[in-house]
Design a protein around this motif. Structure first.
Motif, mmCIF file in Angstrom:
data_model
loop_
_atom_site.group_PDB
_atom_site.id
_atom_site.type_symbol
_atom_site.label_atom_id
_atom_site.label_comp_id
_atom_site.label_asym_id
_atom_site.label_seq_id
_atom_site.Cartn_x
_atom_site.Cartn_y
_atom_site.Cartn_z
ATOM 1 N N UNK A 8 1.091 -1.198 0.109
ATOM 2 C CA UNK A 8 -0.022 0.053 -0.180
ATOM 3 C C UNK A 8 0.947 1.198 0.032
ATOM 4 N N UNK A 9 0.120 2.416 -0.241
ATOM 5 C CA UNK A 9 0.724 3.739 -0.094
ATOM 6 C C UNK A 9 1.685 3.911 1.124
ATOM 7 N N UNK A 10 0.915 3.566 2.407
ATOM 8 C CA UNK A 10 1.416 4.005 3.488
ATOM 9 C C UNK A 10 1.651 2.944 4.396
ATOM 10 N N UNK A 11 3.145 2.653 4.373
ATOM 11 C CA UNK A 11 3.264 1.496 5.239
ATOM 12 C C UNK A 11 3.929 1.964 6.578
ATOM 13 N N UNK A 12 2.776 2.288 7.553
ATOM 14 C CA UNK A 12 2.932 2.783 8.793
ATOM 15 C C UNK A 12 2.955 1.551 9.894
ATOM 16 N N UNK A 13 2.738 1.882 11.320
ATOM 17 C CA UNK A 13 2.538 0.927 12.204
ATOM 18 C C UNK A 13 1.575 0.064 11.940
ATOM 19 N N UNK A 14 0.159 0.562 11.718
ATOM 20 C CA UNK A 14 -0.858 -0.286 11.378
ATOM 21 C C UNK A 14 -0.752 -1.256 10.329
ATOM 22 N N UNK A 15 0.095 -1.048 9.381
ATOM 23 C CA UNK A 15 0.427 -1.907 8.147
ATOM 24 C C UNK A 15 1.251 -3.038 8.579
ATOM 25 N N UNK A 16 1.966 -3.027 9.427
ATOM 26 C CA UNK A 16 3.080 -3.960 9.874
ATOM 27 C C UNK A 16 2.304 -5.362 10.131
ATOM 28 N N UNK A 18 -0.695 -6.729 9.166
ATOM 29 C CA UNK A 18 -1.269 -7.324 7.776
ATOM 30 C C UNK A 18 -0.345 -7.718 6.926
ATOM 31 N N UNK A 19 1.036 -6.727 6.825
ATOM 32 C CA UNK A 19 2.032 -7.175 5.816
ATOM 33 C C UNK A 19 2.748 -8.598 6.463
ATOM 34 N N UNK A 20 2.943 -8.719 7.691
ATOM 35 C CA UNK A 20 3.672 -9.633 8.140
ATOM 36 C C UNK A 20 2.692 -10.909 7.850
ATOM 37 N N UNK A 21 1.324 -11.043 8.156
ATOM 38 C CA UNK A 21 0.240 -12.116 7.847
ATOM 39 C C UNK A 21 0.444 -12.415 6.507
ATOM 40 N N UNK A 22 0.158 -11.495 5.520
ATOM 41 C CA UNK A 22 0.289 -11.655 4.157
ATOM 42 C C UNK A 22 1.454 -12.570 3.734
ATOM 43 N N UNK A 23 2.873 -11.964 4.330
ATOM 44 C CA UNK A 23 3.999 -12.816 3.785
ATOM 45 C C UNK A 23 4.070 -14.311 4.418
ATOM 46 N N UNK A 24 3.519 -14.347 5.542
ATOM 47 C CA UNK A 24 3.693 -15.707 6.390
ATOM 48 C C UNK A 24 2.672 -16.590 5.410
ATOM 49 N N UNK A 42 7.737 3.141 7.015
ATOM 50 C CA UNK A 42 7.979 3.172 8.402
ATOM 51 C C UNK A 42 9.002 2.038 8.811
ATOM 52 N N UNK A 43 9.668 2.293 9.909
ATOM 53 C CA UNK A 43 10.774 1.303 10.474
ATOM 54 C C UNK A 43 10.184 0.043 10.648
ATOM 55 N N UNK A 44 8.854 -0.094 11.242
ATOM 56 C CA UNK A 44 8.452 -1.546 11.571
ATOM 57 C C UNK A 44 8.158 -2.401 10.357
ATOM 58 N N UNK A 45 7.665 -1.731 9.224
ATOM 59 C CA UNK A 45 7.377 -2.380 7.942
ATOM 60 C C UNK A 45 8.541 -2.745 7.099
ATOM 61 N N UNK A 46 9.478 -2.078 7.640
ATOM 62 C CA UNK A 46 10.828 -2.309 6.963
ATOM 63 C C UNK A 46 11.589 -3.560 7.577
ATOM 64 N N UNK A 47 11.299 -3.650 8.861
ATOM 65 C CA UNK A 47 11.865 -4.741 9.510
ATOM 66 C C UNK A 47 11.108 -5.818 9.176
ATOM 67 N N UNK A 48 9.954 -5.879 8.890
ATOM 68 C CA UNK A 48 9.173 -7.141 8.513
ATOM 69 C C UNK A 48 9.630 -7.516 7.043
ATOM 70 N N UNK A 49 9.982 -6.550 6.176
ATOM 71 C CA UNK A 49 10.214 -7.065 4.726
ATOM 72 C C UNK A 49 11.805 -7.472 5.036
ATOM 73 N N UNK A 50 12.668 -6.981 5.643
ATOM 74 C CA UNK A 50 13.937 -7.662 5.923
ATOM 75 C C UNK A 50 13.918 -8.920 6.562
ATOM 76 N N UNK A 51 13.036 -9.212 7.474
ATOM 77 C CA UNK A 51 12.954 -10.615 8.188
ATOM 78 C C UNK A 51 12.161 -11.414 7.164
ATOM 79 N N UNK A 52 11.415 -10.927 6.249
ATOM 80 C CA UNK A 52 10.843 -11.764 5.089
ATOM 81 C C UNK A 52 12.202 -12.254 4.240
ATOM 82 N N UNK A 53 12.806 -11.166 3.773
ATOM 83 C CA UNK A 53 13.986 -11.298 2.928
ATOM 84 C C UNK A 53 14.843 -12.689 3.426
#
Length: 95
Positions: A8-16, A18-24, A42-53
């Motif tokens: 989505x456009x805004x990867x803020x705290x609230x998006x972390x 759902x992003x993690x769930x979608x990746x899992x 945001x930093x938390x979504x970046x961390x989710x993406x790094x963990x997924x990578x």
């Protein structure tokens, strides 16, 4: 078959979460992350993406980020994570 997630456009705290769930949900096969619409990362979504990578790498599966927006690339650089997250074509040649 490659799974895809359009960020989505805004990867803020609230998006972390759902992003993690979608990746899992898509773990176990190759994945393509479409980052062309991202305006704020945001930093938390970046961390989710790094963990997924890292997880996809451990699983021996392809993990790619396609067409990252300028905001996505710049934020990734500011956090010092471009080497870990972005393919060489999107990394700046900064000295």
């Amino acid at each position: 078959m490659m799974a895809a997630i359009a960020l989505p456009e805004n990867l803020d705290l609230k998006a972390a979460a759902p992003l993690k769930a979608a990746l899992i949900e898509r773990r176990g096969g190759p994945i393509e992350i479409q980052a062309d619409e991202v305006r704020r990362l945001g930093g938390l979504c970046l961390q989710v993406l790094l963990a997924a990578r890292k997880a996809w790498s451990r699983d021996g599966q392809a993990f790619s980020i396609k067409g990252p927006s300028e905001a996505f690339v710049e934020t990734t650089r500011l956090f010092g994570a471009e080497g870990a997250l972005l393919s060489a074509e999107f990394q700046g040649a900064e000295s």
